[in-house]
Write a protein that holds these residues in place. Sequence first.
Motif, PDB file in Angstrom:
ATOM      1  N   ALA A 129       0.838  -1.210   0.000  1.00  0.00           N
ATOM      2  CA  ALA A 129       0.000   0.000   0.000  1.00  0.00           C
ATOM      3  C   ALA A 129       0.869   1.255   0.000  1.00  0.00           C
ATOM      4  CB  ALA A 129      -0.937  -0.007   1.206  1.00  0.00           C
ATOM      5  N   LEU A 130       1.900   1.275   0.829  1.00  0.00           N
ATOM      6  CA  LEU A 130       2.805   2.427   0.862  1.00  0.00           C
ATOM      7  C   LEU A 130       3.502   2.585  -0.485  1.00  0.00           C
ATOM      8  CD1 LEU A 130       4.193   4.733   2.361  1.00  0.00           C
ATOM      9  CD2 LEU A 130       5.841   3.043   3.244  1.00  0.00           C
ATOM     10  N   GLY A 131       3.952   1.476  -1.071  1.00  0.00           N
ATOM     11  CA  GLY A 131       4.590   1.527  -2.385  1.00  0.00           C
ATOM     12  C   GLY A 131       3.670   2.094  -3.451  1.00  0.00           C
TER      13      GLY A 131
ATOM     14  N   ILE B  55      11.911   5.467  -6.303  1.00  0.00           N
ATOM     15  CA  ILE B  55      12.964   4.762  -5.564  1.00  0.00           C
ATOM     16  C   ILE B  55      12.407   4.235  -4.238  1.00  0.00           C
ATOM     17  CG2 ILE B  55      15.109   5.099  -4.270  1.00  0.00           C
ATOM     18  CD1 ILE B  55      16.039   6.919  -6.597  1.00  0.00           C
ATOM     19  N   LEU B  56      11.662   5.075  -3.535  1.00  0.00           N
ATOM     20  CA  LEU B  56      11.072   4.637  -2.263  1.00  0.00           C
ATOM     21  C   LEU B  56      10.036   3.534  -2.490  1.00  0.00           C
ATOM     22  CD1 LEU B  56      10.721   8.121  -0.539  1.00  0.00           C
ATOM     23  CD2 LEU B  56      12.346   6.298   0.050  1.00  0.00           C
ATOM     24  N   ALA B  57       9.253   3.652  -3.567  1.00  0.00           N
ATOM     25  CA  ALA B  57       8.280   2.602  -3.898  1.00  0.00           C
ATOM     26  C   ALA B  57       9.006   1.298  -4.202  1.00  0.00           C
ATOM     27  CB  ALA B  57       7.423   3.028  -5.083  1.00  0.00           C
ATOM     28  N   LEU B  58      10.113   1.390  -4.930  1.00  0.00           N
ATOM     29  CA  LEU B  58      10.905   0.195  -5.244  1.00  0.00           C
ATOM     30  C   LEU B  58      11.387  -0.478  -3.961  1.00  0.00           C
ATOM     31  CD1 LEU B  58      12.260  -1.617  -7.364  1.00  0.00           C
ATOM     32  CD2 LEU B  58      14.210  -0.040  -7.310  1.00  0.00           C
ATOM     33  N   THR B  59      11.806   0.316  -2.995  1.00  0.00           N
ATOM     34  CA  THR B  59      12.238  -0.238  -1.710  1.00  0.00           C
ATOM     35  C   THR B  59      11.096  -1.004  -1.042  1.00  0.00           C
ATOM     36  OG1 THR B  59      13.804   1.578  -1.436  1.00  0.00           O
ATOM     37  CG2 THR B  59      13.208   0.360   0.541  1.00  0.00           C
ATOM     38  N   CYS B  60       9.907  -0.428  -1.062  1.00  0.00           N
ATOM     39  CA  CYS B  60       8.739  -1.118  -0.487  1.00  0.00           C
ATOM     40  C   CYS B  60       8.431  -2.403  -1.236  1.00  0.00           C
ATOM     41  CB  CYS B  60       7.518  -0.201  -0.508  1.00  0.00           C
ATOM     42  SG  CYS B  60       7.619   1.204   0.590  1.00  0.00           S
ATOM     43  N   PHE B  61       8.428  -2.340  -2.564  1.00  0.00           N
ATOM     44  CA  PHE B  61       8.072  -3.502  -3.367  1.00  0.00           C
ATOM     45  C   PHE B  61       9.131  -4.599  -3.281  1.00  0.00           C
ATOM     46  CE2 PHE B  61       5.546  -0.492  -6.325  1.00  0.00           C
ATOM     47  CZ  PHE B  61       4.475  -0.522  -5.456  1.00  0.00           C
ATOM     48  N   THR B  62      10.404  -4.218  -3.116  1.00  0.00           N
ATOM     49  CA  THR B  62      11.472  -5.205  -2.983  1.00  0.00           C
ATOM     50  C   THR B  62      11.235  -6.068  -1.750  1.00  0.00           C
ATOM     51  OG1 THR B  62      13.059  -3.766  -4.090  1.00  0.00           O
ATOM     52  CG2 THR B  62      13.973  -5.492  -2.699  1.00  0.00           C
TER      53      THR B  62
END
Length: 132
Positions: A17-19, A42-49
């Motif tokens: 959800a945050l991503g 970049i932050l979304a990628l961190t969440c999705f990773t």
Amino acid sequence: MNIKAVFICYKNLWLKALGLLLVALGIIGIVLPVMPTTIFFILALTCFTRSSPALEHWLLNHPRYGVTLQQWQAHKVVPVKAKCYAAIGMLIGFVFLLYSSAPVWVIYLVGVIEIAVMIYLILRPSHPPSAK
């Protein structure tokens, strides 16, 4: 189902959800010049990773931002163009803040945060190690 499994399930849902929220903010940043785009991706990628290999794959293979995100993930690279756009966007936003009725402490706080972000960006490499 044990407590640990429930925690991991909810953690993954919150990270997804945050991503997705960060992707939405990045899309808004495409339209609004004073709002950054790449940092939200970049932050979304961190969440999705940490939560969704499918969404991570989607971002890493995005036609426009995929290469930049791949370089960030592999080498913590921020291209010169992205650094310039970030600096211009922050400067424009700061000028708007100066002309607003924001309290002085808010102006100083935003100024310090923006300077810290720019120092961080400047210290990141601009090219992958093999592309020099």
